[in-house]
Write a protein that holds these residues in place. Structure first.
Motif, PDB file in Angstrom:
ATOM      1  N   PHE A 235       0.829  -1.207   0.000  1.00  0.00           N
ATOM      2  CA  PHE A 235       0.000   0.000   0.000  1.00  0.00           C
ATOM      3  C   PHE A 235       0.865   1.259   0.000  1.00  0.00           C
ATOM      4  N   ALA A 236       1.939   1.241   0.788  1.00  0.00           N
ATOM      5  CA  ALA A 236       2.817   2.408   0.858  1.00  0.00           C
ATOM      6  C   ALA A 236       3.466   2.675  -0.496  1.00  0.00           C
ATOM      7  N   TYR A 237       3.907   1.618  -1.158  1.00  0.00           N
ATOM      8  CA  TYR A 237       4.499   1.794  -2.482  1.00  0.00           C
ATOM      9  C   TYR A 237       3.455   2.333  -3.467  1.00  0.00           C
ATOM     10  N   SER A 238       2.244   1.788  -3.397  1.00  0.00           N
ATOM     11  CA  SER A 238       1.165   2.259  -4.274  1.00  0.00           C
ATOM     12  C   SER A 238       0.850   3.722  -4.006  1.00  0.00           C
ATOM     13  N   PHE A 239       0.817   4.093  -2.739  1.00  0.00           N
ATOM     14  CA  PHE A 239       0.479   5.458  -2.351  1.00  0.00           C
ATOM     15  C   PHE A 239       1.407   6.444  -3.047  1.00  0.00           C
ATOM     16  N   LEU A 240       2.705   6.137  -3.019  1.00  0.00           N
ATOM     17  CA  LEU A 240       3.659   7.058  -3.636  1.00  0.00           C
ATOM     18  C   LEU A 240       3.521   7.061  -5.153  1.00  0.00           C
ATOM     19  N   ARG A 241       3.431   5.883  -5.742  1.00  0.00           N
ATOM     20  CA  ARG A 241       3.328   5.819  -7.204  1.00  0.00           C
ATOM     21  C   ARG A 241       2.060   6.485  -7.715  1.00  0.00           C
ATOM     22  N   LEU A 242       0.960   6.278  -7.039  1.00  0.00           N
ATOM     23  CA  LEU A 242      -0.304   6.871  -7.478  1.00  0.00           C
ATOM     24  C   LEU A 242      -0.336   8.379  -7.240  1.00  0.00           C
ATOM     25  N   ASP A 243       0.515   8.865  -6.355  1.00  0.00           N
ATOM     26  CA  ASP A 243       0.505  10.289  -6.022  1.00  0.00           C
ATOM     27  C   ASP A 243       1.291  11.125  -7.026  1.00  0.00           C
ATOM     28  N   GLN A 244       2.090  10.474  -7.864  1.00  0.00           N
ATOM     29  CA  GLN A 244       2.890  11.259  -8.808  1.00  0.00           C
ATOM     30  C   GLN A 244       1.981  11.912  -9.842  1.00  0.00           C
ATOM     31  N   LEU A 245       2.217  13.205 -10.073  1.00  0.00           N
ATOM     32  CA  LEU A 245       1.413  13.963 -11.012  1.00  0.00           C
ATOM     33  C   LEU A 245       1.829  13.638 -12.443  1.00  0.00           C
ATOM     34  N   PRO A 246       0.965  13.946 -13.406  1.00  0.00           N
ATOM     35  CA  PRO A 246       1.339  13.671 -14.806  1.00  0.00           C
ATOM     36  C   PRO A 246       2.612  14.379 -15.238  1.00  0.00           C
ATOM     37  N   ASN A 247       2.920  15.521 -14.602  1.00  0.00           N
ATOM     38  CA  ASN A 247       4.135  16.236 -14.995  1.00  0.00           C
ATOM     39  C   ASN A 247       5.370  15.730 -14.263  1.00  0.00           C
ATOM     40  N   GLY A 248       5.234  14.672 -13.452  1.00  0.00           N
ATOM     41  CA  GLY A 248       6.385  14.070 -12.801  1.00  0.00           C
ATOM     42  C   GLY A 248       6.591  14.463 -11.361  1.00  0.00           C
ATOM     43  N   ALA A 249       5.916  15.516 -10.892  1.00  0.00           N
ATOM     44  CA  ALA A 249       6.069  15.934  -9.503  1.00  0.00           C
ATOM     45  C   ALA A 249       5.179  15.082  -8.606  1.00  0.00           C
ATOM     46  N   TRP A 250       5.306  15.322  -7.316  1.00  0.00           N
ATOM     47  CA  TRP A 250       4.389  14.721  -6.351  1.00  0.00           C
ATOM     48  C   TRP A 250       3.711  15.877  -5.630  1.00  0.00           C
TER      49      TRP A 250
END
Length: 1001
Positions: free
Chosen positions: A340-355
């Motif tokens: 879940f923690a890994y998913s949280f970070l990956r899903l949080d990345q914006l389309p422009n590459g930022a978080w």
């Protein structure tokens, strides 16, 4: 070749014994044993027999060769037979072995064509003639059966098993638990050698007080072995190597494995349950084969399946072998938390590459209380914080290189593009002079951005990214380095986080001064290193101030009236917004070598102060852990008195990650008893594992939590790294989720996939809480363009048809109409009562149409659901009209009132704007349009398939209506009623936003 004269007598005896007419020596194969070894070609009156190996010599010379010869017959044979008896002549003995062919055939090749009876005969020959188990004296030891295999590195075995998936991780947990719980004394001291290497010598012992016995001598390492080691090793090899597809020869496989078990029973020491013992040893052998670093994945998975099958058999037969349910639950929860923690970070990345999406709430809480001293950009979620962005690049790469091989990590990053997109975003943040800005006006008017530029350069240089696929953007790294060479000495002008600047600078100095290969030109790297090295002493000094008595005190002092408790690192000259969050965010930059060491300048200059801050945080961790109040072992957020501030999951995860670093534990030892540190550390780990799915019951503990701090919990789980296979599969699932848009229904599916990968049972984890946390933190509608409809209209309408319409009608309430009616009446007070016509678009059950009818309007109703229209028409006492799309309303009509109550939430923004323009044209000059939107509705497609539009800010709604020709006269917001929660099933947090409009002049 003629027989040597000294062997003439034994040669004659061999001819006589076997009725040979001649026995010619073809090759002399004698070794250093003292006995002669000849390959012979015999002849008889019946023709030429097969070749024969003859070993001849004195009895004392042959004693060391006899079993090697028998072993050769067993392991390299082509249906040959050992000659029945040795041939003796005076002091000489000859041991003949007949071969059926000119070349020896490997045992594995022979076995593939052997019958069941032949295979069993080979086993008997091996165990009785080679090992001579029937003549061995077996001595019990007090060692557990599980100790039959030495584990030099349990963690690596665990990781390799976990790489096969959750079943591998569970098998390790079972083995480890059974090892600690089982205490059967059944192991045997047995000098044991390699069955397949031919290095076992069995010889008669003489002069024993107990009579004749057998000495077993091994040419290799001799150690304590389980008495079943040979049996179970051979069965493992037969199953995995000789009979990999037992379905083809089930009779042979069953005969061989059954015979092995019979032999094991026959030679079991007294007082031992041989079948139970055999299963334990065999399960262990298969488990370690599954963990083999050299075997193919196919073979390892086959071994895993056999080990799991035996485990189930053991658990059914022996209750003490069943896995403790609480241990299983903790294991699966920890696995779920990691995924879940890994998913949280990956899903949080914006389309422009930022978080940035989850950072938004965190930054809101940081800005609060700063009294306008820091301004904020309401679009910051489009960019994310620079430190968060750069820190995530560093953390992600560090974690993947820890959990995967370098090649696997490179493949993952190349496939998902995560670091490549982030690197491009970092590069885009360069200002005119090459430095990195925050795109926010919150840090003063000057353009000095030392901390952000240093953080960006750390993220881009080859130590972190370059060796994983070349995402490092050397052009941007060189521009940033040039900026630091020119302006690095101006760090005092950077009205920024002083502690963060110091930690980032000391890390960059370490990287540039070491052996790290970067993409920077050597001269440029050397100059930057020199500039920053010169600045560091003053930066450390600036973190302290001296009072009138010469004492060093933390600086700056907090503003008047602000009670901060313990002195942490307050970052800004007049701001106090990042107390302990700043400490926990930046301190990891000072750790190197996987956390085993702290950079010397930090340890020397700040060691005591860092330790005192961490000890103060540890004091808030309740220990030992209390499962009835798991939140009590989390630390508090830094705002307010610790007795009043909420416990905080994200900061607790950051602290737990630090406590995994040996350098941090070593730092604390001078100020805190080691046993206390361990007790607090254990309590904090358990608290994080037991609270990560409590969003529904304790949402406050996640208020300040963002994806970066959630991701840091993976460092807490280092002792049970995510299985490589599961991590790769999860990463692909995340890619699929992003590709089809991060909708609520997609997140429901994603959480279900996480639970599948972790092997979690239904009652192990509250999956609905995880969905709610993702939906509300990730603001899932971000990925949806204003013109995009993720779900077809038909799927949304289907929820309002058939049984859905009846359920909706039963649930629908009208309490909010008591507010709508007086507002509507006040806006229509001057309206001509003779022409009161109204239109209710998306009428649903007709609640608002009925209100308009009570107010004296003639109401037209429009809906796509026939069942809904029937309910609404019955309420109005009119015939039900045919279904119609509200995006295609009646042409050339004018209305005093048009209502789009709640139905507009199912339109995209472009569709809503199109409809609003039509309404503006259809209204009479003093007419009123009434809309009901959902504000802060994070979902785009709910689990039941309904499409919703995403409005994060009421200003966006007012602006949309204004550009459509409508002016908002009255706006009101109201909470969602309990019955409405059942009407609109969603994990999102949202409120109603009502807008009453007139046509713009």
């Amino acid at each position: 070749m003629e027989w040597p004269p000294k062997y003439a007598g034994i040669h004659a005896a061999l001819l006589d014994r076997f009725n040979f007419t001649s026995l010619a020596i073809v090759r002399d194969m004698s070794g250093a044993s003292g006995a002669a070894t000849y390959l012979c070609l015999p002849e008889s009156s019946l023709g030429r027999p097969h070749q024969m190996v003859v070993k001849v010599g004195a009895a004392e010379d042959l004693s060391r060769d006899v079993d090697g010869l028998r072993l050769a017959r067993t392991m390299y044979r082509n249906a040959g037979q050992m000659l029945d008896a040795q041939v003796e002549h005076r002091e000489l003995i000859a041991l003949p072995l007949s071969l059926t062919g000119t070349n020896a055939v490997p045992f594995a090749e022979w076995y593939t064509t052997a019958t069941a009876a032949e295979a069993v005969t080979a086993l008997d020959d091996l165990f009785h003639n080679v090992l001579r188990l029937d003549q061995l004296t077996l001595n019990l030891t007090n060692r557990s059966v599980f100790r039959c295999h030495t584990i030099d590195d349990p963690a690596s075995v665990h990781r390799r098993l976990s790489a096969l998936g959750i079943e591998g991780a569970r098998l390790w947990a079972w083995w480890d638990q059974a090892f600690t719980r089982l205490s059967i004394s059944s192991a045997t001291r047995l000098a044991h050698g390699d069955l397949h290497g031919g290095n076992i010598l069995v010889s008669a012992s003489h002069g024993s007080a107990d009579g004749p016995g057998i000495d077993v001598v091994d040419f290799g390492n001799v150690g304590e072995k389980h008495y079943l080691a040979d049996f179970v090793s051979l069965e493992r090899d037969i199953v995995l190597k000789l009979d990999p597809d037992a379905a083809l020869e089930p009779e042979r496989t069953e005969a061989v494995t059954g015979r092995l078990r019979e032999l094991a029973r026959a030679h079991a020491p007294s007082g031992v349950d041989p079948d139970f013992e055999y299963d334990v040893a065999l399960a262990t052998r298969f488990m370690f084969s599954a963990a083999s670093a050299h075997a193919s994945e196919e073979l390892r998975r086959t071994a895993l399946d056999h080990a799991l099958e035996i485990k189930d058999r053991l658990e059914a037969a022996q209750p003490q072998f069943r896995h403790d349910r609480s241990a299983v639950r903790l294991q699966t929860r920890r696995m779920t938390l990691g995924l879940f923690a890994y998913s949280f970070l990956r899903l949080d990345q914006l389309p422009n590459g930022a978080w940035g999406r989850t950072v938004n709430n965190w930054m809101e809480s940081l800005w609060a209380g700063d009294e306008g001293s820091i301004t904020r950009d309401r679009k910051i979620r489009d960019n994310g914080g620079t430190d968060i962005l750069c820190g995530n690049v560093i953390n992600v790469v560090d974690y993947l290189t820890m959990a995967l091989t370098a090649q696997e990590a490179a493949e993952v990053l190349n496939e998902n593009g995560m670091i490549g997109h982030a690197s491009d975003n970092i590069a885009s943040r360069r200002g005119p002079l090459g430095g990195v800005g925050s795109r926010s006006s919150g840090r003063g008017a000057n353009d000095v951005r030392i901390r952000h530029t240093v953080m960006a350069l750390i993220a881009l240089i080859a130590d972190n990214v370059g060796h994983l696929g070349g995402h490092s953007r050397p052009d941007a790294a060189a521009a940033m380095a040039e900026y630091l060479r020119r302006y690095g000495s101006m760090w005092r002008e950077d009205m920024s986080h002083l502690f963060g600047s110091t930690m980032a600078t000391v890390r960059l100095v370490h990287l540039l001064g070491g052996d790290v290969k970067t993409t920077l030109p050597p001269d440029l790297a050397k100059d930057v290193h020199g500039v920053l090295t010169a600045a560091l002493p003053d930066m450390f000094t600036a973190l302290f101030a001296e009072d009138t008595e010469g004492r060093r005190l933390p600086r700056p002092t907090p503003p008047d009236g602000i009670s901060l408790g313990q002195p942490f690192f307050w970052p800004y000259s007049s701001f106090w917004r990042m107390e302990r969050s700043g400490l926990l965010m930046y301190l990891p930059l000072a750790l190197v070598d996987g956390g085993r060491a702290m950079l010397p300048p930090v340890r020397e200059r700040l060691g005591d102060r860092l330790a005192s801050c961490l000890v103060a945080l540890l004091a808030e961790v309740n220990a030992p852990f209390d499962p009835t109040d798991p939140c009590a072992s989390l630390i508090h957020y830094h705002r307010g008195d610790p007795g009043q501030a909420h416990r905080d999951w994200g900061l607790s995860a950051e602290l737990a990650a630090l406590l995994e670093a040996p350098a941090i534990i070593d730092l604390l030892k001078d100020m805190q008893d080691e046993a206390v540190i361990q007790e607090k550390r254990t309590a904090l780990r358990l608290a994080l594992s037991e609270t990560f799915d409590r969003y529904r019951t304790h949402p406050e503990i996640f208020h300040h939590t963002h994806a970066a701090s959630f991701f840091r919990v993976l460092w807490m789980l280092q002792d049970s790294l995510l299985p490589a296979a599961a991590l790769r599969e999860l990463d692909q699932l995340i890619g699929d989720t992003l590709q089809r848009a991060t909708t609520e229904s997609a997140l429901v599916d994603h959480v279900a996939a996480i639970l599948r990968l972790s092997g979690s049972a239904d009652d192990d984890v509250d999956s609905s809480a995880l969905v709610s946390l993702l939906v509300n933190k990730l603001e899932s509608g971000y990925y949806v363009d204003s013109a995009t409809r993720i779900a077809p209209v038909g799927e949304t309408i289907e929820a309002y048809r058939g049984a859905g319409a009846r359920v909706f009608a039963e649930l629908a309430g009208e309490s909010h109409l008591r507010t709508v009616e007086p507002i509507m009446e006040s806006l229509l007070v001057d309206h001509d009562a003779r022409t009161r016509r109204a239109l209710d678009l998306g009428t649903g059950t007709g609640r608002h149409a009925a209100l308009l009818a009570r107010m004296g309007f003639d109401v037209d109703i429009v809906d796509l659901s026939p069942e809904m229209l029937q309910v609404a028409a019955a309420r109005l006492g009119i015939p039900a009209p045919p279904p119609a799309d509200m995006l295609s309303p009646p042409a050339a009509e004018t209305y005093e009132v048009v209502t789009v109550a709640e139905s507009i939430i199912h339109l995209t923004r472009s569709e809503a704007q199109k409809l609003a323009r039509w309404i503006a044209d259809a209204l009479t000059p003093q007419g009123v349009a009434y809309f009901t939107f959902q504000l802060n509705n994070n979902s785009v497609v709910t689990p039941d398939g309904r499409f919703y539009e995403y409005y994060s800010d009421q200003r966006d709604i007012v602006e949309l209506l204004a550009t459509s020709g409508l002016r908002a006269e009255v706006t009101t917001s109201r909470p969602v009623a309990a019955y409405e929660r059942r009407m609109y099933p969603s994990s999102a947090a949202w409120t109603w936003f009502d807008v009453y409009c007139r046509r713009r002049p």
